[in-house]
Design a protein around this motif. Structure first.
Motif, PDB file in Angstrom:
ATOM      1  N   PHE A 110       0.796  -1.220   0.000  1.00 40.69           N
ATOM      2  CA  PHE A 110       0.000   0.000   0.000  1.00 40.69           C
ATOM      3  C   PHE A 110       0.836   1.280   0.000  1.00 40.69           C
ATOM      4  O   PHE A 110       0.676   2.127  -0.879  1.00 40.69           O
ATOM      5  CB  PHE A 110      -0.955  -0.055   1.185  1.00 40.69           C
ATOM      6  CG  PHE A 110      -1.768   1.176   1.383  1.00 40.69           C
ATOM      7  CD1 PHE A 110      -1.360   2.141   2.272  1.00 40.69           C
ATOM      8  CD2 PHE A 110      -2.948   1.374   0.665  1.00 40.69           C
ATOM      9  CE1 PHE A 110      -2.116   3.281   2.465  1.00 40.69           C
ATOM     10  CE2 PHE A 110      -3.700   2.503   0.853  1.00 40.69           C
ATOM     11  CZ  PHE A 110      -3.276   3.464   1.758  1.00 40.69           C
ATOM     12  N   PRO A 111       1.770   1.476   0.957  1.00 34.10           N
ATOM     13  CA  PRO A 111       2.480   2.757   1.011  1.00 34.10           C
ATOM     14  C   PRO A 111       3.330   3.016  -0.216  1.00 34.10           C
ATOM     15  O   PRO A 111       3.377   4.130  -0.715  1.00 34.10           O
ATOM     16  CB  PRO A 111       3.330   2.634   2.281  1.00 34.10           C
ATOM     17  CG  PRO A 111       2.711   1.531   3.064  1.00 34.10           C
ATOM     18  CD  PRO A 111       2.170   0.594   2.047  1.00 34.10           C
ATOM     19  N   SER A 112       4.026   1.996  -0.734  1.00 33.35           N
ATOM     20  CA  SER A 112       4.949   2.220  -1.828  1.00 33.35           C
ATOM     21  C   SER A 112       4.227   2.678  -3.090  1.00 33.35           C
ATOM     22  O   SER A 112       4.658   3.624  -3.739  1.00 33.35           O
ATOM     23  CB  SER A 112       5.742   0.939  -2.109  1.00 33.35           C
ATOM     24  OG  SER A 112       4.863  -0.107  -2.469  1.00 33.35           O
ATOM     25  N   PHE A 113       3.137   2.018  -3.429  1.00 33.72           N
ATOM     26  CA  PHE A 113       2.428   2.384  -4.651  1.00 33.72           C
ATOM     27  C   PHE A 113       1.806   3.775  -4.534  1.00 33.72           C
ATOM     28  O   PHE A 113       1.862   4.570  -5.463  1.00 33.72           O
ATOM     29  CB  PHE A 113       1.348   1.348  -4.969  1.00 33.72           C
ATOM     30  CG  PHE A 113       0.671   1.572  -6.286  1.00 33.72           C
ATOM     31  CD1 PHE A 113       1.260   1.127  -7.459  1.00 33.72           C
ATOM     32  CD2 PHE A 113      -0.536   2.254  -6.362  1.00 33.72           C
ATOM     33  CE1 PHE A 113       0.649   1.350  -8.687  1.00 33.72           C
ATOM     34  CE2 PHE A 113      -1.148   2.485  -7.575  1.00 33.72           C
ATOM     35  CZ  PHE A 113      -0.549   2.022  -8.744  1.00 33.72           C
ATOM     36  N   VAL A 114       1.197   4.071  -3.397  1.00 33.46           N
ATOM     37  CA  VAL A 114       0.565   5.375  -3.203  1.00 33.46           C
ATOM     38  C   VAL A 114       1.618   6.477  -3.201  1.00 33.46           C
ATOM     39  O   VAL A 114       1.425   7.547  -3.785  1.00 33.46           O
ATOM     40  CB  VAL A 114      -0.243   5.396  -1.895  1.00 33.46           C
ATOM     41  CG1 VAL A 114      -0.777   6.797  -1.611  1.00 33.46           C
ATOM     42  CG2 VAL A 114      -1.394   4.408  -1.979  1.00 33.46           C
ATOM     43  N   THR A 115       2.765   6.212  -2.573  1.00 32.14           N
ATOM     44  CA  THR A 115       3.835   7.214  -2.536  1.00 32.14           C
ATOM     45  C   THR A 115       4.362   7.493  -3.936  1.00 32.14           C
ATOM     46  O   THR A 115       4.542   8.659  -4.328  1.00 32.14           O
ATOM     47  CB  THR A 115       4.980   6.734  -1.630  1.00 32.14           C
ATOM     48  OG1 THR A 115       4.475   6.493  -0.322  1.00 32.14           O
ATOM     49  CG2 THR A 115       6.076   7.794  -1.549  1.00 32.14           C
ATOM     50  N   LEU A 116       4.600   6.422  -4.700  1.00 32.25           N
ATOM     51  CA  LEU A 116       5.066   6.605  -6.071  1.00 32.25           C
ATOM     52  C   LEU A 116       4.034   7.356  -6.907  1.00 32.25           C
ATOM     53  O   LEU A 116       4.388   8.215  -7.724  1.00 32.25           O
ATOM     54  CB  LEU A 116       5.371   5.250  -6.702  1.00 32.25           C
ATOM     55  CG  LEU A 116       6.614   4.524  -6.195  1.00 32.25           C
ATOM     56  CD1 LEU A 116       6.713   3.135  -6.804  1.00 32.25           C
ATOM     57  CD2 LEU A 116       7.871   5.333  -6.519  1.00 32.25           C
ATOM     58  N   SER A 117       2.755   7.039  -6.706  1.00 30.10           N
ATOM     59  CA  SER A 117       1.701   7.732  -7.442  1.00 30.10           C
ATOM     60  C   SER A 117       1.648   9.209  -7.086  1.00 30.10           C
ATOM     61  O   SER A 117       1.422  10.061  -7.949  1.00 30.10           O
ATOM     62  CB  SER A 117       0.349   7.081  -7.154  1.00 30.10           C
ATOM     63  OG  SER A 117       0.304   5.762  -7.638  1.00 30.10           O
ATOM     64  N   THR A 118       1.901   9.516  -5.812  1.00 30.59           N
ATOM     65  CA  THR A 118       1.902  10.916  -5.376  1.00 30.59           C
ATOM     66  C   THR A 118       3.025  11.686  -6.046  1.00 30.59           C
ATOM     67  O   THR A 118       2.818  12.785  -6.592  1.00 30.59           O
ATOM     68  CB  THR A 118       2.041  11.002  -3.854  1.00 30.59           C
ATOM     69  OG1 THR A 118       0.981  10.261  -3.239  1.00 30.59           O
ATOM     70  CG2 THR A 118       1.990  12.446  -3.388  1.00 30.59           C
ATOM     71  N   TYR A 119       4.223  11.105  -6.021  1.00 31.36           N
ATOM     72  CA  TYR A 119       5.359  11.758  -6.681  1.00 31.36           C
ATOM     73  C   TYR A 119       5.128  11.897  -8.187  1.00 31.36           C
ATOM     74  O   TYR A 119       5.433  12.930  -8.785  1.00 31.36           O
ATOM     75  CB  TYR A 119       6.646  10.979  -6.415  1.00 31.36           C
ATOM     76  CG  TYR A 119       7.153  11.095  -5.003  1.00 31.36           C
ATOM     77  CD1 TYR A 119       7.118  12.308  -4.324  1.00 31.36           C
ATOM     78  CD2 TYR A 119       7.667   9.980  -4.331  1.00 31.36           C
ATOM     79  CE1 TYR A 119       7.578  12.418  -3.018  1.00 31.36           C
ATOM     80  CE2 TYR A 119       8.125  10.075  -3.019  1.00 31.36           C
ATOM     81  CZ  TYR A 119       8.076  11.306  -2.375  1.00 31.36           C
ATOM     82  OH  TYR A 119       8.531  11.411  -1.084  1.00 31.36           O
ATOM     83  N   PHE A 120       4.588  10.836  -8.783  1.00 24.19           N
ATOM     84  CA  PHE A 120       4.333  10.869 -10.215  1.00 24.19           C
ATOM     85  C   PHE A 120       3.314  11.940 -10.570  1.00 24.19           C
ATOM     86  O   PHE A 120       3.450  12.646 -11.583  1.00 24.19           O
ATOM     87  CB  PHE A 120       3.839   9.502 -10.687  1.00 24.19           C
ATOM     88  CG  PHE A 120       3.473   9.446 -12.141  1.00 24.19           C
ATOM     89  CD1 PHE A 120       4.451   9.447 -13.122  1.00 24.19           C
ATOM     90  CD2 PHE A 120       2.135   9.420 -12.532  1.00 24.19           C
ATOM     91  CE1 PHE A 120       4.120   9.406 -14.466  1.00 24.19           C
ATOM     92  CE2 PHE A 120       1.790   9.376 -13.871  1.00 24.19           C
ATOM     93  CZ  PHE A 120       2.784   9.360 -14.844  1.00 24.19           C
ATOM     94  N   ILE A 126       2.044  17.075 -13.077  1.00 27.90           N
ATOM     95  CA  ILE A 126       1.451  18.416 -13.052  1.00 27.90           C
ATOM     96  C   ILE A 126       2.478  19.467 -13.452  1.00 27.90           C
ATOM     97  O   ILE A 126       2.201  20.343 -14.295  1.00 27.90           O
ATOM     98  CB  ILE A 126       0.866  18.713 -11.660  1.00 27.90           C
ATOM     99  CG1 ILE A 126      -0.351  17.820 -11.389  1.00 27.90           C
ATOM    100  CG2 ILE A 126       0.470  20.183 -11.538  1.00 27.90           C
ATOM    101  CD1 ILE A 126      -0.886  17.941  -9.983  1.00 27.90           C
ATOM    102  N   LEU A 127       3.676  19.373 -12.887  1.00 29.27           N
ATOM    103  CA  LEU A 127       4.728  20.340 -13.222  1.00 29.27           C
ATOM    104  C   LEU A 127       5.108  20.240 -14.701  1.00 29.27           C
ATOM    105  O   LEU A 127       5.274  21.254 -15.386  1.00 29.27           O
ATOM    106  CB  LEU A 127       5.962  20.108 -12.344  1.00 29.27           C
ATOM    107  CG  LEU A 127       5.787  20.400 -10.843  1.00 29.27           C
ATOM    108  CD1 LEU A 127       7.038  19.995 -10.075  1.00 29.27           C
ATOM    109  CD2 LEU A 127       5.481  21.879 -10.621  1.00 29.27           C
ATOM    110  N   PHE A 128       5.250  19.010 -15.196  1.00 31.39           N
ATOM    111  CA  PHE A 128       5.590  18.823 -16.605  1.00 31.39           C
ATOM    112  C   PHE A 128       4.497  19.371 -17.516  1.00 31.39           C
ATOM    113  O   PHE A 128       4.790  19.999 -18.547  1.00 31.39           O
ATOM    114  CB  PHE A 128       5.813  17.338 -16.901  1.00 31.39           C
ATOM    115  CG  PHE A 128       5.931  17.028 -18.370  1.00 31.39           C
ATOM    116  CD1 PHE A 128       7.112  17.265 -19.057  1.00 31.39           C
ATOM    117  CD2 PHE A 128       4.838  16.528 -19.069  1.00 31.39           C
ATOM    118  CE1 PHE A 128       7.215  16.991 -20.413  1.00 31.39           C
ATOM    119  CE2 PHE A 128       4.931  16.250 -20.430  1.00 31.39           C
ATOM    120  CZ  PHE A 128       6.122  16.483 -21.106  1.00 31.39           C
ATOM    121  N   SER A 129       3.240  19.146 -17.154  1.00 33.17           N
ATOM    122  CA  SER A 129       2.122  19.578 -18.012  1.00 33.17           C
ATOM    123  C   SER A 129       2.078  21.098 -18.124  1.00 33.17           C
ATOM    124  O   SER A 129       1.904  21.637 -19.230  1.00 33.17           O
ATOM    125  CB  SER A 129       0.805  19.043 -17.450  1.00 33.17           C
ATOM    126  OG  SER A 129       0.799  17.625 -17.437  1.00 33.17           O
TER     127      SER A 129
END
Length: 573
Positions: A303-313, A318-321
């Motif tokens: 749970f934490p790893s996937f959600v954390t990666l999704s948050t960073y992604f 957003i910044l890239f867009s």
């Protein structure tokens, strides 16, 4: 003393029967309005073009130059969707808070009423206008600028999100909020520490649903000149370069599919399995008792790893867009923008209702178009939703034909599931105007090509939402029926359908409200209705007539919303 209790049969005269009769009459009227019973529908001369279009799917354009162009167009479409979603969520959070009933009751019971109704009515106007019309309007102010696509997505989607967010907040349990307010905590702080944490998963789940919608809208806005995949598809389709069209469509399907996969995985990890729950806004917190402790430990570990990666992604995306789009937001408050805006408003007043009879006829066509499209989408969505559910044909599912069978049945069930999912993905990935242009090859111009185009696009959306309803069914009642000796068809008829059909109808009525707004899109490419008239008026800068047409269109949209709301209430969906 023996007494016999009389069993009273339910009356035939009820709301369900009434609405069924109205639906059948509306369907016949819509077919009559579309000219199905009066004229030739198929243009045999266009069959050659359709054959060329379909055969081009076997050999899409794969040259390095065009692949590079496709990737650039895909990134632009994705960036427009991300930027538009960011602003729509900001509008939705603020508008949802101030248009919620519980907010005004928290401030003061005396304040509830007038401010709440005023804000909800005010937000109803921009969401009644489709993003394509907003895009055409902003083109006249900003030209072909990235701001056009961002604002065209943000304004209608923001107000739609505000309505959904306000409903979520109103349906969230209020015990913690009441306790904080009674303790003297300010309403805003009480909301931030009680209501918002409880509603977070619902809000996040709907945010991802809105992001998926934004990708489709960003593609659509490309057709009116914003750039991206939609613009390239339109150029290739108009120049009859069908090999390029299929390359671009494949890219659009991949983009939509990856977004769907990411959002689905994240929502399931967070415990929010439904994209859009318009009936029960409370998420289930109970764990399935059939889960083993080992499975629960695996979930906690991942749970934490996937959600954390999704948050960073998400932050990087957003910044890239915003960097990729590079929109000049200073234009929003520049003097020239406001001069053009005021000039258009002055030209729009007073509205010109000299073509009232034509507006009435086109309103009938628009209504008939929406009815035909939602019936196509609803029936098709129901049929494809069951094989597209992962608990239906697959091993261990409701209709598991693989038990006591060989491996061929396993492959067959997996093939049905994969094919159904792909069809739904493809239907919803392709924008409505592209579908309309394709059907205009073989059908004469009118509302029928537009109805089929809207129907197929919404079929893909409805089918996926309905499949999630089936996937989220509680398996215990179905197992009980099976344990009592019920066959699989009986489990389906007496267990699955009664649990899913009310939700299906609720989704169909919800999408009907969306379809009436989307009739404008297919009208832009000549499929009839008020959309065609709006295109002609905007291209000739006849803003008096545009304003009158918009008033009629908004009134028609509000009427459909009221009918849909009344149907859901009387049917208790």
């Amino acid at each position: 003393m023996n007494s016999t209790a009389k069993i009273r049969c339910p009356s035939f005269l009820n709301w369900k029967t009434f609405w069924l009769i109205i639906t059948i009459i509306s369907l016949i009227w819509s077919l009559q309005t579309a000219g199905v019973f009066q004229q030739k529908l198929v243009n045999l001369g266009g069959l050659t073009l359709v054959q060329q279009f379909l055969s081009a799917a076997l050999s899409p354009e794969l040259s390095p130059e065009f692949i590079k162009l496709t990737l650039e167009a895909s990134l632009k479409t994705l960036s427009f969707a991300v930027c538009g979603t960011v602003f729509s969520i900001l509008i939705g959070l603020i508008g949802g808070l101030f248009s919620s009933e519980i907010w005004w009751r928290s401030l003061s019971p005396q304040l509830f009423g007038t401010p709440w109704l005023f804000i909800r009515s005010l937000l109803a106007i921009p969401r009644s206008i489709h993003e394509a019309i907003w895009g055409l309007f902003f083109v006249n102010i900003f030209g072909l600028d990235p701001l056009v696509a961002i604002l065209a997505i943000a304004i209608p989607f923001g107000t739609i999100t505000a309505k959904v967010f306000s409903d979520i907040l109103d349906e969230t349990p209020r015990q913690a909020l009441t306790a904080l307010l009674s303790s003297g905590v300010s309403p805003l702080n009480a909301f931030l520490y009680s209501l918002f944490p409880q509603a977070f998963l619902n809000l996040l789940s709907y945010t991802f649903y809105r992001f998926e919608c934004s990708i489709r809208s960003a593609t659509l806005l490309g057709i009116i000149g914003a750039g991206g995949l939609g613009y390239q598809i339109l150029l290739s389709l108009q120049s009859l370069r069908y090999h390029q069209v299929w390359t671009l469509l494949i890219a659009l399907v991949i983009l939509t599919g990856l977004t769907d996969l990411w959002s689905s995985t994240l929502r399931h990890r967070l415990g929010a399995p439904s994209r859009l729950d318009i009936n029960i806004l409370q998420l289930k917190t109970e764990q399935n008792h059939s889960e083993t402790s080992e499975n629960i430990e695996i979930k906690k570990y991942n749970f934490p790893s996937f959600v954390t990666l999704s948050t960073y992604f998400t932050l990087i995306l957003i910044l890239f867009s915003f960097w990729e789009i590079n929109a000049d937001f200073s234009k929003l408050y520049s003097p020239r923008t406001w001069e053009l805006f005021i000039s258009i408003l002055k030209q729009a007043f007073p509205p010109d209702f000299s073509q009232l009879q034509q507006l009435f006829i086109l309103s009938q066509q628009t209504l008939a178009l929406s009815i035909l499209s939602i019936i196509i989408a609803g029936l098709g969505g129901i049929l494809l939703s069951f094989p597209a559910a992962n608990n239906f044909f697959l091993p261990g599912g409701i209709f598991d034909f693989t038990k006591n069978q060989n491996a061929n049945f396993l492959k067959f069930s997996a093939l049905i599931f994969t094919f159904s999912r792909f069809i739904l993905l493809f239907f919803r990935a392709v924008p409505e105007p592209i579908w309309a242009l394709i059907f205009l090859f073989i059908l004469f111009p009118g509302i029928l090509p537009g109805a089929i185009a809207l129907g197929l696009h919404n079929l893909g959306i409805l089918g996926r939402l309905m499949a999630e309803v089936t996937e989220n069914l509680d398996p215990r009642p179905l197992r009980s029926l099976s344990g009592l000796g019920a066959t699989r068809p009986q489990v389906f008829l007496y267990g699955v359908l009664p649990l899913t059909l009310p939700r299906f109808i609720a989704y169909i009525l919800y999408r009907w409200e969306v379809c009436i707004r989307a009739t404008v899109i297919v009208g832009l490419v000549g499929a009839g209705g008020l959309g065609r008239l709006l295109t002609e008026q905007l291209s000739s800068f006849d803003y008096n007539s545009v304003f009158a047409t918009l008033i009629v269109f908004i009134s028609l949209t509000i009427l459909v919303d009221l009918i849909s709301h009344f149907m859901r209430r009387t049917l208790r969906f």
